[in-house]
Design an enzyme around this catalytic site. Structure first.
Site, short mmCIF file in Angstrom:
data_model
loop_
_atom_site.label_atom_id
_atom_site.label_comp_id
_atom_site.label_asym_id
_atom_site.label_seq_id
_atom_site.Cartn_x
_atom_site.Cartn_y
_atom_site.Cartn_z
CD GLN A 99 -14.05 -4.17 7.00
OE1 GLN A 99 -14.28 -3.17 6.15
NE2 GLN A 99 -13.69 -4.01 8.36
NE ARG A 100 -5.40 -6.20 7.45
CZ ARG A 100 -4.68 -5.54 8.01
NH1 ARG A 100 -4.72 -4.35 8.24
NH2 ARG A 100 -3.60 -6.06 8.97
CG ASP A 125 -7.59 0.88 3.46
OD1 ASP A 125 -8.46 0.15 4.15
OD2 ASP A 125 -6.97 1.27 4.07
N GLY A 157 0.86 -1.21 -0.11
CA GLY A 157 -0.09 -0.08 0.02
C GLY A 157 0.89 1.16 0.02
CG ASP A 158 -0.20 4.90 2.21
OD1 ASP A 158 -0.08 3.87 2.66
OD2 ASP A 158 -0.42 6.07 2.64
NE ARG A 176 -31.92 -4.45 19.68
CZ ARG A 176 -31.42 -5.50 20.25
NH1 ARG A 176 -30.76 -6.26 19.52
NH2 ARG A 176 -31.60 -6.02 21.38
O1 F6P Z 1 -4.90 -0.24 4.94
C1 F6P Z 1 -5.61 -1.51 5.67
C2 F6P Z 1 -6.13 -1.29 7.04
O2 F6P Z 1 -6.99 -2.48 7.11
C3 F6P Z 1 -7.06 -0.16 7.14
O3 F6P Z 1 -8.35 -0.28 6.68
C4 F6P Z 1 -6.87 0.01 8.68
O4 F6P Z 1 -7.33 1.17 9.18
C5 F6P Z 1 -5.54 -0.40 8.95
O5 F6P Z 1 -5.10 -1.26 7.78
C6 F6P Z 1 -5.32 -1.14 10.18
O6 F6P Z 1 -3.91 -1.77 10.18
P1 F6P Z 1 -3.02 -2.54 11.49
O7 F6P Z 1 -2.93 -3.92 10.69
O8 F6P Z 1 -1.99 -1.63 11.41
O9 F6P Z 1 -4.23 -2.77 12.45
#
Ligand code: F6P
Length: 364
Positions: free
Chosen positions: A290-291, A143, A117-118, A178
């Site tokens: 999500q990851r 993201d 990523g960045d 709710r």
């Molecule tokens: O950049 C991906 C991401 O999952 C973001 O959406 C989130 O804020 C961040 O990484 C969380 O990163 P870490 O692994 O440092 O908790």
């Protein structure tokens, strides 16, 4: 005597993301098909500093396409230009650029594929600029906030996970009358919230790009109640903040690229909604779900295309670029450009207008 093979290396840096293994697989297979050798560097830039790498073969990448995570490991802590080492219980930072260059030279590595990523692409760009390392970047992040590409791999999967969560929250929200708040990731960009909110039929979508006014959120929820809808669904990006207010920070972390750990806005919002509207509200934080896990079919294809394109760029000697998706074609862009400011959701975009046209409240 046999000719010396060209040698390359690949690493994954920063937070993990569905599709990393698919990229690794495509990079390695393409290099091997062209009779080259490829090192897998372990744990991102840490492996480059410590010389922790091994030559990869077909067997190493066989069957990894659908697997989540990264077989190479990753870290979002290690920056060779500011490498943290613990000395007498304290973190001390060293510039390890010469060690990196020496490790690449010793292993006779011609160029490095950085899947990141960045943060990682910025390091890759700096290695290219200041140390003459030959780098090809691959844009990774759930993201979807990297500039110079229309899509990062991993985003589609994260969006699908969040959409599935919204479908599930709908049924329980409806049963209990709710308000259900779903907090999603995305750092300082609202791509996951926006796309999953649209796909999951959210009533309110709150993005970092549009500071929200709580009264407008309450008005939407009440309007629905008056129209006979006793429940509402709110998606909030972790980086969203109220008009004139601050980001919600879960924790500050020492020694990280990202010292600010976002989180908690969903719970705050649910509390405020409940106290101001009188309707029970609950919050779900989707977090790392999500990851993790297997990439979606779209991400598998995109990751494979990116991996092949990155290896092809190396093979033709086109360095210091990042592969990118543009009008459904894979192209290359200068890595220095790609390592610039994150890409936010344009507030006047067609997709936000689409949401407004169907009555979604964006908190303003
Ligand atoms: O950049 C991906 C991401 O999952 C973001 O959406 C989130 O804020 C961040 O990484 C969380 O990163 P870490 O692994 O440092 O908790």
């Amino acid at each position: 005597m046999s000719e010396k093979k060209r040698r390359f290396a690949v690493l994954t840096g920063g937070g993990d993301c569905p599709g990393l293994n698919a990229v690794i697989s495509a990079v390695v297979k393409t290099f091997l098909q062209h009779d080259c050798e490829v090192y897998g560097v372990f744990n991102g830039f840490n492996g480059l500093v410590n010389g922790n790498m091994k030559l990869l073969d077909y067997a190493d990448v066989s069957g990894i396409l659908p697997r989540g995570g990264t077989i190479l490991g990753t870290t979002n802590r290690d920056n060779p230009f500011k490498f943290a080492v613990e000395e007498n219980g304290e973190l001390v930072y060293h510039d390890m650029r010469e060690t990196v260059v020496e490790n690449l030279r010793q292993h006779e590595i011609e160029a490095l594929v950085v899947i990141g990523g960045d943060g990682s692409l910025n390091i890759g760009a700096k290695l290219a600029r200041e140390c003459s390392v030959k780098v090809v970047g691959v844009p990774k992040t759930i993201d979807n906030d990297l500039p110079c590409t229309e899509r990062t791999f991993g985003f589609d999967t994260a969006m699908a996970v969040a959409t599935d969560a919204l479908d599930r929250l709908h049924t329980t929200a409806e049963s209990h009358h709710r308000v259900m708040v779903l907090e999603v990731m995305g750092r300082y960009a609202g791509w996951i919230a926006l796309h999953s909110g649209l796909a999951g039929g959210a009533d309110v979508i709150l993005l970092p790009e549009i500071p929200y006014d709580i009264d407008s959120v309450i008005a939407k929820i009440k309007e629905r109640k008056e129209a006979g809808k006793s429940f509402s669904i709110v998606v909030v990006a972790e980086g969203a903040k109220p008009v004139g207010g601050e980001l919600t920070i879960a924790r500050m972390v020492k020694g990280s690229f990202e010292p600010i750990r976002l989180g908690g806005v969903g719970e705050k919002l649910a509390e405020e909604i409940e106290s101001k509207s009188g309707i029970e509200a609950r919050c779900t934080v989707l977090g790392y779900l999500q990851r993790g896990g297997s990439p979606s079919p779209f991400d598998r294809v995109l990751s494979t295309r990116y991996g092949v394109a990155a290896a092809e760029a190396c093979l033709r000697g086109e360095y210091n670029v990042m592969v990118s998706l543009y009008h459904d074609q894979i192209v290359t862009v200068y890595i220095q450009r790609a390592a610039s400011e994150p890409r936010s959701v344009p507030v006047d975009s067609e997709i936000i207008r689409t949401g407004r046209q169907i009555g979604i409240c964006f908190g303003n």
